[in-house]
Design a protein around this motif. Sequence first.
Motif, PDB file in Angstrom:
ATOM      1  N   TYR A  50       0.926  -1.139   0.021  1.00  0.00           N
ATOM      2  CA  TYR A  50       0.067   0.010   0.021  1.00  0.00           C
ATOM      3  C   TYR A  50       1.035   1.226  -0.056  1.00  0.00           C
ATOM      4  O   TYR A  50       1.575   1.403   0.859  1.00  0.00           O
ATOM      5  CB  TYR A  50      -0.644  -0.175   1.322  1.00  0.00           C
ATOM      6  N   GLU A  93      -3.989   4.429  -3.744  1.00  0.00           N
ATOM      7  CA  GLU A  93      -5.334   3.721  -4.016  1.00  0.00           C
ATOM      8  C   GLU A  93      -6.412   4.514  -3.352  1.00  0.00           C
ATOM      9  O   GLU A  93      -7.635   4.792  -4.019  1.00  0.00           O
ATOM     10  CB  GLU A  93      -5.381   2.388  -3.690  1.00  0.00           C
ATOM     11  N   SER A 127      -4.514   7.438   3.832  1.00  0.00           N
ATOM     12  CA  SER A 127      -3.140   7.338   3.832  1.00  0.00           C
ATOM     13  C   SER A 127      -2.739   8.286   4.815  1.00  0.00           C
ATOM     14  O   SER A 127      -2.978   9.637   4.878  1.00  0.00           O
ATOM     15  CB  SER A 127      -2.619   7.476   2.583  1.00  0.00           C
ATOM     16  N   TYR A 159      -1.807   2.769   6.612  1.00  0.00           N
ATOM     17  CA  TYR A 159      -3.138   2.843   6.117  1.00  0.00           C
ATOM     18  C   TYR A 159      -4.087   3.191   7.549  1.00  0.00           C
ATOM     19  O   TYR A 159      -3.603   2.327   8.515  1.00  0.00           O
ATOM     20  CB  TYR A 159      -3.427   1.575   5.559  1.00  0.00           C
ATOM     21  N   PRO A 212      -6.088  -2.329   2.408  1.00  0.00           N
ATOM     22  CA  PRO A 212      -5.140  -3.454   1.949  1.00  0.00           C
ATOM     23  C   PRO A 212      -4.886  -4.700   2.560  1.00  0.00           C
ATOM     24  O   PRO A 212      -5.477  -4.812   3.663  1.00  0.00           O
ATOM     25  CB  PRO A 212      -3.841  -2.420   1.948  1.00  0.00           C
TER      26      PRO A 212
END
Length: 491
Positions: free
Chosen positions: A209, A213, A218, A231, A332
């Motif tokens: 990750y 995405e 984040s 994450y 993720p």
Amino acid sequence: MKEKNPWHTPVTIIITVIGVIAIVALVTVAVLQNRPVPQKYKYGIVLDAGSSHTALYIYQWRAEKDNNTGRVEQTHSCKVKGKGISSYASEPWRAGESLTLCMQEAEKRVPHKRHHETPLYLGATAGMRLLNMENSSASDRVFQAVERALQKFPFSYQGARILSGQEEGAFGWVTVNYLDDRLTQGLETTGALDLGGASTQISFVSDNYDGSESPSNSVTFRLYGNDYNLYTHSFLCYGKDQVLRMALAQQTQSGPGAILDPCFHPGYMETKNYSVLYDSPCVSDRKPQGAPSIFNHTGNGNFRQCQEVVKRVFNFSSCKYSRCSFNGVFQPLLQGPFGAFSAYYFVMNFLNLTDTSIPLESVMEKLTRYCATPWEKIKLQHPNVKLNYLAEYCFSGTYILTLLTEGYNFTSESYSSIKFIKKINGSDAGWTLGYMLNLTNMIPAEAPDSPPLPHAGYVSIVTIIAFLLFVLVILSLRPLWPRCSKQPHII
Ligand SMILES: O=c1[nH]cnc2c1ncn2[C@@H]1O[C@H](COP(=O)(O)OP(=O)(O)O)[C@@H](O)[C@H]1O
Ligand SMILES: [Ca+2]
């Protein structure tokens, strides 16, 4: 005839005496001048204004090390009596008043001469997020009252605010990894799972990750010279108290007036109020029209059925990312060990289920037996536990297992990488410590310079050098030594 060397006795004695004095002087100077400053501590106070209650934490650290390696530790915590500040929306002054006892305790715990330089922070989480969504002027009034109350104390008040969900998740992760000493050493990090009453957070570092995405999940940090791409997600309304409301709201829709609830023990029966149940933005849109004002809440204690009820509060129907947890939220692949704290710990500890080496199947069997136990028997077994908590452990345990396995996709295998924790090295796991470390710049972005020589090492080195110097002086005087025994002087 033998004659005494005139240098012999007096010179050696003088040199010896001077040498010894020099050593003593050097060592004394080393000990006195380089003695560490007597330990002085600095302090910081953080109030965690949660949805269900407020808690105050006092942290301390060694004053001379605050910029780099000093350990910050919790020295005291105080649980505020009564409910969370968001419950005082209609009488805000009481929110301020509620903090007084814990603040007075803090005044006693922090040394008097440090009071004015001790930063004081208040961070509010999901309870105030919901109130702010529902009625922002009521939430402003609560903050004003709280601010007025806190400013009366001699500390350095730094403000009261609502933390975002990302902050709550990320600071919980910082706390866990800071207390485990994983950040300074660049070790593999531990993920953080926080369960509150009104929201829940999951935060971890995943190698696959990079934050692109779903950028809103984040958070990047540079800590002690290492980059972390974290994450994190906070699910508003998925704290255990709000999920209970959602589960009840869903069950009332099958027919008003009575609920036969598999998440409560057989024999449990309470009359409850619809307006109280629906008094939250998490459920208010589901309020049935023209419903009676009260309903009978009865238990039948069935874990499997309870799990079905709980599953219905998650939406698994759509995911626009490569993978999702629930409600269309990107997540993720899970990675690494996890620490689960706050209500995760309270509930699993009560149920004697904190040992995650027990296979998940056995955990579920135990919970099945616990949920099926009659309410009267449960009350007799736990006479000292508050009844409102006691009634909900079957539901809360079921919710925790369902959230972890169905929601976050923990498997029987990865479940064993979770540790249910309350404290790490004496400090509570939670977002407060990470929040304070961040606001006081106590975690440097870069690794600190190699630490200076410790005091004991310095003293040893000076002593050894002094001793060597002394030996050298003695040896340099060797030509003057009497050679009395082998070659007698003949004049
Ligand atoms: O001893 C306990 N047993 C069970 N649950 C507890 C205990 N102490 C606190 N809790 C629960 O932990 C949760 C703490 O949530 P908090 O008040 O921090 O809300 P938030 O983080 O969503 O704002 C609440 O659901 C509260 O009922
Ligand atoms: Ca909390």
